[in-house]
Scaffold this motif. Structure first.
Motif, short mmCIF file in Angstrom:
data_model
loop_
_atom_site.label_atom_id
_atom_site.label_comp_id
_atom_site.label_asym_id
_atom_site.label_seq_id
_atom_site.Cartn_x
_atom_site.Cartn_y
_atom_site.Cartn_z
N PRO A 1 -48.77 -6.16 -1.89
CA PRO A 1 -49.72 -5.04 -1.92
C PRO A 1 -51.12 -5.40 -2.38
N SER A 2 -51.30 -6.58 -2.98
CA SER A 2 -52.63 -6.95 -3.49
C SER A 2 -52.86 -8.44 -3.33
N LEU A 3 -54.13 -8.82 -3.43
CA LEU A 3 -54.49 -10.23 -3.34
C LEU A 3 -53.84 -11.04 -4.45
N VAL A 4 -53.83 -10.51 -5.67
CA VAL A 4 -53.26 -11.25 -6.80
C VAL A 4 -51.78 -11.49 -6.58
N ASP A 5 -51.07 -10.50 -6.04
CA ASP A 5 -49.64 -10.70 -5.76
C ASP A 5 -49.44 -11.76 -4.68
N GLU A 6 -50.30 -11.78 -3.68
CA GLU A 6 -50.21 -12.82 -2.65
C GLU A 6 -50.44 -14.20 -3.25
N LEU A 7 -51.47 -14.32 -4.10
CA LEU A 7 -51.79 -15.61 -4.68
C LEU A 7 -50.73 -16.08 -5.68
N THR A 8 -50.09 -15.12 -6.36
CA THR A 8 -48.99 -15.48 -7.26
C THR A 8 -47.83 -16.05 -6.46
N ARG A 9 -47.50 -15.43 -5.34
CA ARG A 9 -46.46 -15.96 -4.46
C ARG A 9 -46.85 -17.33 -3.92
N ASP A 10 -48.13 -17.50 -3.58
CA ASP A 10 -48.58 -18.77 -3.01
C ASP A 10 -48.47 -19.93 -4.00
N LYS A 11 -48.47 -19.65 -5.29
CA LYS A 11 -48.28 -20.72 -6.27
C LYS A 11 -46.95 -21.44 -6.03
N ARG A 12 -45.90 -20.65 -5.80
CA ARG A 12 -44.59 -21.25 -5.54
C ARG A 12 -44.59 -21.97 -4.20
N TRP A 13 -45.18 -21.34 -3.21
CA TRP A 13 -45.19 -21.96 -1.88
C TRP A 13 -46.00 -23.25 -1.88
N ALA A 14 -47.12 -23.26 -2.60
CA ALA A 14 -47.95 -24.46 -2.64
C ALA A 14 -47.18 -25.62 -3.26
N LYS A 15 -46.51 -25.36 -4.35
CA LYS A 15 -45.74 -26.43 -5.01
C LYS A 15 -44.61 -26.90 -4.11
N GLY A 16 -43.93 -25.95 -3.46
CA GLY A 16 -42.84 -26.34 -2.56
C GLY A 16 -43.33 -27.16 -1.38
N ASN A 17 -44.45 -26.77 -0.80
CA ASN A 17 -44.98 -27.53 0.34
C ASN A 17 -45.46 -28.90 -0.07
N LEU A 18 -46.00 -29.04 -1.28
CA LEU A 18 -46.43 -30.36 -1.74
C LEU A 18 -45.23 -31.29 -1.90
N GLN A 19 -44.09 -30.74 -2.27
CA GLN A 19 -42.87 -31.57 -2.36
C GLN A 19 -42.53 -32.21 -1.02
N HIS A 20 -42.93 -31.55 0.06
CA HIS A 20 -42.59 -32.05 1.38
C HIS A 20 -43.27 -33.38 1.70
#
Length: 706
Positions: A343-362
């Protein structure tokens, strides 16, 4: 139609590999030529024409960024062309007719919904809607449904269990709708799904994986099963979910962008991947035996970030499936597949923290895993670059700032090339710079205009509110994207750095509806705003012209907090919607959407006095259900500790218990039965008396509040 009622001949060979190779060659050539041309333009307009180390660094960084947006541009062009010709003839859907699919027998399929501290009414209500939709197709006998909970908060998982029981009764889904909560939630969502496969995977040929906010129509799910039956080489079939149920301005803009731009970009991506696509982890169907045999995720054995469980599992599972010889398909023509936006930019960016770390593992898997297909290695690279481009953009801004400062503060270097007898006169080419900016703008915005044209050609523009409404919504989305892009850049840069340093991240349920508070926005965005003010101030002190060039990045960062708060407001979302902004076909076809996915909400989710723990003790029906889902802990020290806890709970009430103590009692069948019986026998002045509002009513109360 039963599994054995029809003899069918599945397709084993499809000539898509030559086609996809040619398509990728054309795309690569176009992107490299375009990038080389743009880099040459930049070189010619720089003061020293790329003759020193700083300008060489600027050109290299610019080329990486330009190559990235060029790929997106050509994906959009290619997708538009495919849709203009009526779809991709080499797609999975294009390889069979509707009549052929209808002759295919079904196979046993599990529908899985892993959840973790999610809003119970939304997640389980959504799964119930999927259940009803499949039931309407007449194929319900071939599907079973599993709620796989990793929730830690007792109030949440008690509500899940009450809602599951209610839905089982109201849907008459005994033996079809199952609930399981893991006592230990190891390896996040992938571990939850893997646990299901170890226990029950052998009972099913296929499994459909949903997220907590997923919705899929029954017709779509049955078609997916039929496609898997027709194509035994397909290991994973992925749909392209559309966003729905947006309320805030931010979510509505995301929903509009997804629905208008998504078809051409998804078609382009699918056309360039064909049978070597990726898996997004939800709204997809999996061939269970192949997945169990080939997609087990071992812990990484590297160092730091590259050690431990794989947090972003879906791309890896697709790559392993491809390595085993199975195909992975993204099919844009599988419609009526939905999810929701933060619902908000901050919620999107909070989710992206996990995705960013996961993608870097790749990075570790992309470089180290053996026998992976090149397409899947490139998919890893694509996922990595979706976040790494942000720090690269930040580096570009730093380098250009240093170059401007050098030009204005340091003596001019007329001999940047060592040992050259000829001076190089620095120059600035504003006209050529404008042409380069125009080229970049074309790459960014032309696909969006093509998406609008695609909606006209496909006859969908009326469902976007008409051409005028769609066009002004497009402009509004572009303006909001320009405001949010620098904020995303700075946040993703921070997320990448935190990932590289392997900082621990919390795993929690996502906010799917709450508005953003001013305090949270200010705390979240203050560092970026302060940095932007300092940078703009330095640019103004350095040179007025450079100051004006800095504003498109600096101003959005300075305004990040109010932009985040206002864009999260539901009332403002309704206001812009009433004035013709961000309409989507799903909103226009709401009656059709309700028919396909009827909303079913568990009735036992109304508020309860004292909370769910109190309800689980007092209500005989809920207590019985909860004991069936609990464990028998036997004797020994554990039994002694539990006996002490339940006596204290009886004496002092639920409020005296800690969260961990509540969890221990809830997981023990004997304790819950003992508490239920003793509470109902307690005296009128006990701590439990306020909740026993109708003691003579044969224990019929649920403890519901008025």
């Amino acid at each position: 139609m039963t599994e054995a009622s029809v003899v069918y001949k599945p397709s084993n060979e499809r000539p898509w590999k030559r086609v996809v190779g040619l398509r990728r060659l054309i795309l690569t050539s176009l992107v490299l030529l375009q990038t080389a041309f743009a880099a040459t333009m930049l070189k010619d307009l720089l003061p020293y024409r790329g003759e020193d180390g700083l300008e060489i660094a600027i050109i290299v960084v610019f080329a990486i960024l330009f190559c990235w947006i060029s790929i997106g541009f050509w994906l959009g062009i290619f997708g538009f062309m495919l849709r203009l010709r009526g779809g991709d003839p080499h797609s999975l859907m294009g390889a069979s007719s509707e009549a052929q699919r209808q002759q295919v027998p079904f196979a046993r399929t599990a529908v899985l919904m892993p959840i973790y501290n999610e809003p119970v009414d939304r997640s389980l209500g959504g799964l119930a809607s999927v259940y009803k939709s499949i039931e309407a197709t007449g194929a319900l006998e071939h599907f079973d449904f599993y709620i796989l909970s990793d929730s830690r908060d007792p109030e949440v998982w008690l509500a899940e269990q009450a809602a599951w029981y209610d839905l089982t009764q109201s849907l008459n889904a005994g033996g079809k709708l199952f609930y399981r909560r893991r006592p230990l939630n190891q390896n996040y969502k992938s571990g939850n799904v893997a646990d299901f496969f170890r226990r029950w995977g052998k009972n099913y040929r296929y499994a459909v994986v949903l997220d907590a906010d997923s919705l899929m129509a029954g017709d779509t799910l049955t078609t997916m099963v039929q496609l898997m039956q027709l194509n035994p080489k397909v290991g994973i079939l992925q749909t392209a979910p559309s966003l729905i149920n947006a309320q805030s301005v931010f979510a509505k803009a995301q929903q509009f962008a997804n629905r208008l731009y998504g078809p051409i970009f998804t078609s382009g991506l699918a056309g360039l991947q064909l049978g070597e696509a990726v898996f997004w982890g939800h709204n997809a169907i999996i061939r269970v035996d192949a997945f169990m045999k080939h997609c087990g995720l071992k812990k990484l054995r590297g160092f730091g970030l590259f050690k431990g469980p794989i947090t972003s599992h879906d791309f890896v599972e697709a790559a392993y499936m491809g390595r085993a010889g199975y195909e992975v398909w993204l099919e844009p023509e599988l419609t009526h597949s939905y999810e929701e936006s933060p619902p908000s930019l901050v919620d999107e960016l909070t989710r992206d923290k996990r995705w960013a770390k996961g993608n870097l593992q790749h990075i570790w898997i992309m470089l180290g895993a053996r026998r992976l297909k090149l397409a899947h290695r490139l998919a890893f690279l694509n996922g990595i670059m979706s976040y790494v481009t942000s720090p690269i953009w930040f580096i570009f801004l730093v380098l250009t700032t240093v170059a401007a400062a050098r030009l204005y503060l340091l003596p001019i270097d007329y001999f940047p090339e060592a040992y050259s007898p000829y001076p190089l006169w620095p120059r600035w080419e504003p006209d050529q710079a404008m042409w380069l900016l125009a080229l970049i703008a074309c790459l960014l915005f032309a696909p969006k205009l093509l998406a609008l044209l695609d909606a006209v050609v496909q006859g969908e523009i009326r469902r976007f509110g008409g051409l005028r409404s769609a066009f002004k919504s497009l402009l509004g989305e572009i303006m909001l994207s320009m405001l949010l892009a620098p904020v995303r850049m700075l946040s993703h840069t921070r997320s990448v750095l935190e990932g590289l340093f392997n900082l621990k991240l919390s795993w929690a349920g996502q906010n799917r509806s709450d508005e953003l508070r001013w305090r949270d926005a200010i705390v979240n965005q203050a560092p970026g705003s302060i940095l932007a003010i300092a940078w703009a101030g330095f640019a103004y002190w350095l040179d007025t012209a450079f100051f004006w060039w800095s504003l498109p990045v600096a101003v959005p960062l300075i305004l990040a907090a109010p932009t985040s708060v206002l864009s999260s407001r539901v009332r403002l979302g309704r206001f812009v919607h009433r004035h013709g902004f961000f309409h989507t076909p799903e909103e226009a076809d709401r009656d059709e959407l309700r028919r396909i996915l009827p909303k079913v909400t568990p009735s036992k989710l109304r508020p309860v006095r004292g909370g769910r723990f109190v309800q689980a003790i007092i209500d005989p029906e809920i207590n019985h259900v909860h004991r069936l889902l609990g464990h028998h802990h036997g004797g020994g020290i554990k039994a002694t500790v539990l006996a002490t806890l339940r006596r204290r709970c009886l004496l002092h009430g639920a409020e005296a218990m800690t969260r961990s103590e509540v969890t221990s009692l809830l997981q023990d069948r004997e304790s819950m039965l003992w508490l239920h019986e003793q509470v109902w026998r307690s005296s009128p002045d006990s701590a439990w008396s306020p909740y026993l509002v109708h003691r003579s009513d044969a224990r019929g109360t649920l403890g519901a509040s008025n």
